[in-house]
Design an enzyme around this catalytic site. Structure first.
Site, PDB file in Angstrom:
ATOM      1  N   ASN A  22       0.806  -1.238   0.000  1.00 36.66           N
ATOM      2  CA  ASN A  22       0.000   0.000   0.000  1.00 36.66           C
ATOM      3  C   ASN A  22       0.828   1.273   0.000  1.00 36.66           C
ATOM      4  O   ASN A  22       0.367   2.317  -0.430  1.00 36.66           O
ATOM      5  CB  ASN A  22      -1.004  -0.014   1.147  1.00 36.66           C
ATOM      6  CG  ASN A  22      -0.355   0.035   2.500  1.00 36.66           C
ATOM      7  OD1 ASN A  22       0.802  -0.343   2.661  1.00 36.66           O
ATOM      8  ND2 ASN A  22      -1.088   0.537   3.488  1.00 36.66           N
ATOM      9  N   GLU A  69       8.694   4.017  14.207  1.00 38.36           N
ATOM     10  CA  GLU A  69       9.420   4.380  12.992  1.00 38.36           C
ATOM     11  C   GLU A  69       9.310   5.887  12.786  1.00 38.36           C
ATOM     12  O   GLU A  69       8.259   6.473  13.011  1.00 38.36           O
ATOM     13  CB  GLU A  69       8.870   3.616  11.783  1.00 38.36           C
ATOM     14  CG  GLU A  69       9.078   2.108  11.933  1.00 38.36           C
ATOM     15  CD  GLU A  69       8.716   1.313  10.697  1.00 38.36           C
ATOM     16  OE1 GLU A  69       7.921   1.778   9.861  1.00 38.36           O
ATOM     17  OE2 GLU A  69       9.247   0.187  10.563  1.00 38.36           O
ATOM     18  N   GLU A 110       4.998  -3.233  12.427  1.00 37.08           N
ATOM     19  CA  GLU A 110       3.993  -2.210  12.117  1.00 37.08           C
ATOM     20  C   GLU A 110       2.819  -2.950  11.483  1.00 37.08           C
ATOM     21  O   GLU A 110       2.895  -3.360  10.326  1.00 37.08           O
ATOM     22  CB  GLU A 110       4.582  -1.190  11.157  1.00 37.08           C
ATOM     23  CG  GLU A 110       5.679  -0.331  11.733  1.00 37.08           C
ATOM     24  CD  GLU A 110       5.155   0.691  12.741  1.00 37.08           C
ATOM     25  OE1 GLU A 110       5.975   1.350  13.383  1.00 37.08           O
ATOM     26  OE2 GLU A 110       3.928   0.818  12.870  1.00 37.08           O
ATOM     27  N   CYS A 138      -3.036   1.854   6.956  1.00 33.58           N
ATOM     28  CA  CYS A 138      -3.162   1.253   8.291  1.00 33.58           C
ATOM     29  C   CYS A 138      -3.750   2.226   9.289  1.00 33.58           C
ATOM     30  O   CYS A 138      -4.262   1.830  10.328  1.00 33.58           O
ATOM     31  CB  CYS A 138      -1.794   0.806   8.757  1.00 33.58           C
ATOM     32  SG  CYS A 138      -0.604   2.159   8.744  1.00 33.58           S
TER      33      CYS A 138
HETATM   34  N1  NAD Z   1       1.317  -0.294  10.760  1.00 35.18           N
HETATM   35  C1  NAD Z   1       1.750   0.095   9.577  1.00 35.18           C
HETATM   36  O1  NAD Z   1       2.623   0.982   9.433  1.00 35.18           O
HETATM   37  C2  NAD Z   1       1.172  -0.538   8.333  1.00 35.18           C
HETATM   38  C3  NAD Z   1       1.494   0.033   7.108  1.00 35.18           C
HETATM   39  C4  NAD Z   1       0.955  -0.548   5.948  1.00 35.18           C
HETATM   40  C5  NAD Z   1       0.113  -1.662   6.019  1.00 35.18           C
HETATM   41  N2  NAD Z   1      -0.163  -2.189   7.243  1.00 35.18           N
HETATM   42  C6  NAD Z   1      -1.085  -3.326   7.341  1.00 35.18           C
HETATM   43  O2  NAD Z   1      -0.827  -4.271   6.285  1.00 35.18           O
HETATM   44  C7  NAD Z   1      -2.054  -4.861   5.880  1.00 35.18           C
HETATM   45  C8  NAD Z   1      -2.263  -4.657   4.389  1.00 35.18           C
HETATM   46  O3  NAD Z   1      -1.074  -4.953   3.674  1.00 35.18           O
HETATM   47  P1  NAD Z   1      -0.896  -6.382   2.995  1.00 35.18           P
HETATM   48  O4  NAD Z   1      -2.194  -6.868   2.452  1.00 35.18           O
HETATM   49  O5  NAD Z   1       0.277  -6.317   2.096  1.00 35.18           O
HETATM   50  O6  NAD Z   1      -0.502  -7.260   4.288  1.00 35.18           O
HETATM   51  P2  NAD Z   1       0.064  -8.741   4.307  1.00 35.18           P
HETATM   52  O7  NAD Z   1       0.400  -8.994   5.716  1.00 35.18           O
HETATM   53  O8  NAD Z   1      -0.835  -9.675   3.588  1.00 35.18           O
HETATM   54  O9  NAD Z   1       1.422  -8.661   3.439  1.00 35.18           O
HETATM   55  C9  NAD Z   1       2.469  -7.833   3.865  1.00 35.18           C
HETATM   56  C10 NAD Z   1       3.765  -8.389   3.266  1.00 35.18           C
HETATM   57  O10 NAD Z   1       3.991  -9.669   3.822  1.00 35.18           O
HETATM   58  C11 NAD Z   1       4.156 -10.638   2.783  1.00 35.18           C
HETATM   59  N3  NAD Z   1       3.653 -11.912   3.287  1.00 35.18           N
HETATM   60  C12 NAD Z   1       2.385 -12.372   3.294  1.00 35.18           C
HETATM   61  N4  NAD Z   1       2.313 -13.578   3.889  1.00 35.18           N
HETATM   62  C13 NAD Z   1       3.589 -13.892   4.278  1.00 35.18           C
HETATM   63  C14 NAD Z   1       4.200 -15.003   4.937  1.00 35.18           C
HETATM   64  N5  NAD Z   1       3.468 -16.042   5.337  1.00 35.18           N
HETATM   65  N6  NAD Z   1       5.533 -14.980   5.174  1.00 35.18           N
HETATM   66  C15 NAD Z   1       6.279 -13.927   4.776  1.00 35.18           C
HETATM   67  N7  NAD Z   1       5.768 -12.839   4.142  1.00 35.18           N
HETATM   68  C16 NAD Z   1       4.439 -12.834   3.893  1.00 35.18           C
HETATM   69  C17 NAD Z   1       3.379 -10.067   1.627  1.00 35.18           C
HETATM   70  O11 NAD Z   1       3.833 -10.595   0.405  1.00 35.18           O
HETATM   71  C18 NAD Z   1       3.709  -8.584   1.753  1.00 35.18           C
HETATM   72  O12 NAD Z   1       4.968  -8.319   1.194  1.00 35.18           O
HETATM   73  C19 NAD Z   1      -3.149  -4.169   6.676  1.00 35.18           C
HETATM   74  O13 NAD Z   1      -3.479  -4.919   7.808  1.00 35.18           O
HETATM   75  C20 NAD Z   1      -2.496  -2.868   7.097  1.00 35.18           C
HETATM   76  O14 NAD Z   1      -3.072  -2.327   8.262  1.00 35.18           O
HETATM   77  C21 NAD Z   1       0.325  -1.643   8.411  1.00 35.18           C
HETATM   78  O1  LIG Z   2      -0.509   2.373   5.768  1.00 31.99           O
HETATM   79  C1  LIG Z   2       0.562   2.597   6.105  1.00 31.99           C
HETATM   80  C2  LIG Z   2       1.252   3.890   6.279  1.00 31.99           C
HETATM   81  O2  LIG Z   2       2.053   3.814   7.441  1.00 31.99           O
HETATM   82  C3  LIG Z   2       0.295   5.027   6.333  1.00 31.99           C
HETATM   83  S1  LIG Z   2       1.091   6.564   6.507  1.00 31.99           S
HETATM   84  O3  LIG Z   2       1.342   7.096   5.151  1.00 31.99           O
HETATM   85  O4  LIG Z   2       2.372   6.361   7.229  1.00 31.99           O
HETATM   86  O5  LIG Z   2       0.158   7.408   7.271  1.00 31.99           O
END
Ligand code: NAD
Ligand SMILES: O=C[C@H](O)CS(=O)(=O)O
Length: 490
Positions: free
Chosen positions: A161, A468, A260, A294
């Site tokens: 994302n 971060e 995160e 997120c």
């Molecule tokens: N807290 C934050 O800063 C933050 C930022 C961005 C996204 N997110 C969270 O991420 C989620 C959406 O992103 P997404 O759909 O890519 O998440 P995801 O957890 O499905 O994937 C994240 C990454 O992990 C990899 N991955 C998936 N399964 C794996 C496994 N079993 N082993 C190793 N790697 C694996 C994916 O290919 C991707 O690169 C939402 O829950 C969002 O809230 C959090």
């Molecule tokens: O979704 C993940 C990112 O951390 C959002 S932000 O751009 O840092 O607010």
């Protein structure tokens, strides 16, 4: 498949097709299609690296660690500033690449490039402020000294994302601390990561310091990144479910871990709020990246006296959002990452309507294509409905009414997540009580846009650990060493 000419870049060399390991571009037999979520077009094909390339990247990072960590903070800062300058110089191309592979509106993509580059600029300077301590000893023959040293090789996995900023938010802190870095980006969005590697090379970041391995064997590559003996720290950004699995994999070698993860942000509008400001803040925090962040508002709580006024003004504002291809100037809502993601959001909406929620705007897949979901507003929502208890990760606003402060704090905190929260109010006593009682790592008060490099970004509960950005962002990449100097009375 589109060829480089069709991608509309000024610098066509920014499109890279191979993983970047030890300062070289590594081809692989198999390939991954990178598709534009707006129309399904294949925009590029990249070599499909796997376990072997991941192990090679870790070896390269380990081999480069002594060289990189022995440079002074000033020397590292000069090189990182070059990287920052190149990211800004190529902001338009990097943003176009990002929108092509991820879908967000081009204006948001340009904002992400600036946001991602800001972490490099920030940590280039913070690296010069890694201070230690001298502590009065227990007796006059001893001196206590504390120094901080880089943890070593950092491995990371990042989501689709924010395919630029989620990497730079980690890599910048790691490199500034003197660590070396390996990242496996999301399979859907490799081009942004590879363009960052191209600019890192041009900036003079030495071979082995910054490595990008692209492959669709997420599980296999993840097992190497979390368990390899030469990896000293693992950092992940993604869903809580995957994060839990990766933490357990890191436990086998007691790696330093930072996470995160997911969120379920409440957005609370109190009776004394500035409603126009609250509408603006809700629009920003909900519909950015089509709701795929997120920290996106996930539940909107509105106190009863201002409920109708807020709904009327918020509905008018959301109705004005334009939906379409993110490359078109002025588009506010681009495609979601996939039609499967759209189906997941639509399922939450339909299940909640079946439980009594009311769709007052949107609520359907848009005519723009099967990866587009209409900006949607639901009312008559309760905190236990699927749309409220799940992380939506889409352009849907559930509105929940409430009567008093204690009731809304209880509902807002009734989730396993604790990343971001927002509220609008004017009474200073209420502001302090609510800010201190919300169980979240970050709280926006009369503000819907809270992310910046100077602030500690991170969550509590099952939204992760570590921070971060900010002066705190280096802590996860440093080890504290205590020196006890004795025999000083002779
Ligand atoms: N807290 C934050 O800063 C933050 C930022 C961005 C996204 N997110 C969270 O991420 C989620 C959406 O992103 P997404 O759909 O890519 O998440 P995801 O957890 O499905 O994937 C994240 C990454 O992990 C990899 N991955 C998936 N399964 C794996 C496994 N079993 N082993 C190793 N790697 C694996 C994916 O290919 C991707 O690169 C939402 O829950 C969002 O809230 C959090
Ligand atoms: O979704 C993940 C990112 O951390 C959002 S932000 O751009 O840092 O607010």
């Amino acid at each position: 498949m589109l060829n480089h000419q069709d991608l509309g870049l000024q610098d066509k060399q920014l499109i890279k097709h191979f993983s970047y390991i030890n300062g070289s571009w590594h081809s692989s037999e198999l390939q991954i299609d990178v598709t534009n979520p707006a129309n399904g077009e294949v925009i590029a094909r990249v070599a499909n690296a796997g376990v072997a390339e991941t192990e090679l990247a870790i070896k390269s990072a380990n081999d480069a660690f002594k060289m990189w960590s022995s440079k002074s903070a000033n020397e590292r800062a000069v090189i990182m500033k070059n990287w920052f300058d190149l990211m800004i110089q190529h902001q338009d191309d990097l943003a176009r690449i990002l929108t092509l592979e991820q879908g967000k509106p081009i204006a948001e993509a340009k904002g992400e490039i600036a946001y991602g580059a800001a972490f490099i600029e920030w940590f280039a300077e913070e690296g010069k402020r890694i201070y230690g301590d001298t502590i009065p000893g227990p007796s006059n023959d001893k001196r206590i000294i504390v120094i901080k040293q880089p943890v070593g090789v950092v491995a990371s996995i990042t989501p689709w994302n924010f395919p630029n900023a989620m990497i730079s938010r980690k890599a910048a802190a790691a490199l500034a601390a003197g660590c070396t870095f390996v990242v496996r980006p999301a399979t859907q969005t490799p081009l942004s990561a590879l363009a960052m590697a191209e600019l890192a090379e041009r900036a003079g970041i030495p071979a082995g310091v910054f490595n990008v391995v692209v492959g669709d064997d997420a599980r296999g590559m993840g097992e190497v990144l979390t368990q390899h003996p030469d990896v000293d720290k693992f950092t992940f950004t993604g869903s809580t479910a995957v994060g839990k699995s990766l933490i357990s994999q890191c436990a086998t070698s007691v790696k330093k871990v930072s996470m995160e993860l997911g969120g379920n942000a409440p957005f609370i509008v109190f009776n004394d709020a500035d409603i126009d400001a609250a509408v603006k803040g809700a629009l920003m925090s909900k519909y950015r990246n089509a709701g795929q962040t997120c920290v996106c508002t996930n539940r909107i709580f509105v106190q009863s006296k201002v409920l109708e006024d807020f709904i009327e003004k918020f509905t008018a504002a959301v109705s004005a959002l334009t939906i379409g291809d993110g490359l078109i100037d002025g588009i506010n809502i681009g495609p979601m990452i996939s039609s499967q993601a759209v189906e997941g959001v639509d399922k939450l909406v339909k299940e909640s309507v079946a439980a009594g929620a009311k769709v007052i705007l949107g609520g359907e897949i848009d005519k723009a294509g099967n990866a587009f979901y209409q900006p949607t507003i639901l009312t008559n929502v309760t905190n236990d409905m699927p749309i409220a208890s799940n992380e939506i990760f889409g352009p849907v606003s559930p509105i929940i009414s409430f009567e008093d402060e204690d009731e809304v704090i209880t509902m807002a905190n009734d989730t396993e997540y604790g990343l971001a929260a927002y509220f609008y109010a004017r009474d200073i006593g209420l502001i302090w009580r609510v800010a201190e009682n919300l169980e979240y790592g970050m709280v926006g008060i009369n503000e819907g846009a809270i992310s910046n490099a100077a602030a500690p970004f991170g969550g509590v509960k099952q939204s992760g650990n570590g921070r971060e950005g900010s002066k705190y962002g280096l802590d996860d990449y440093l080890e504290i060493k205590y020196l006890c100097l004795g025999g000083l009375d002779k």
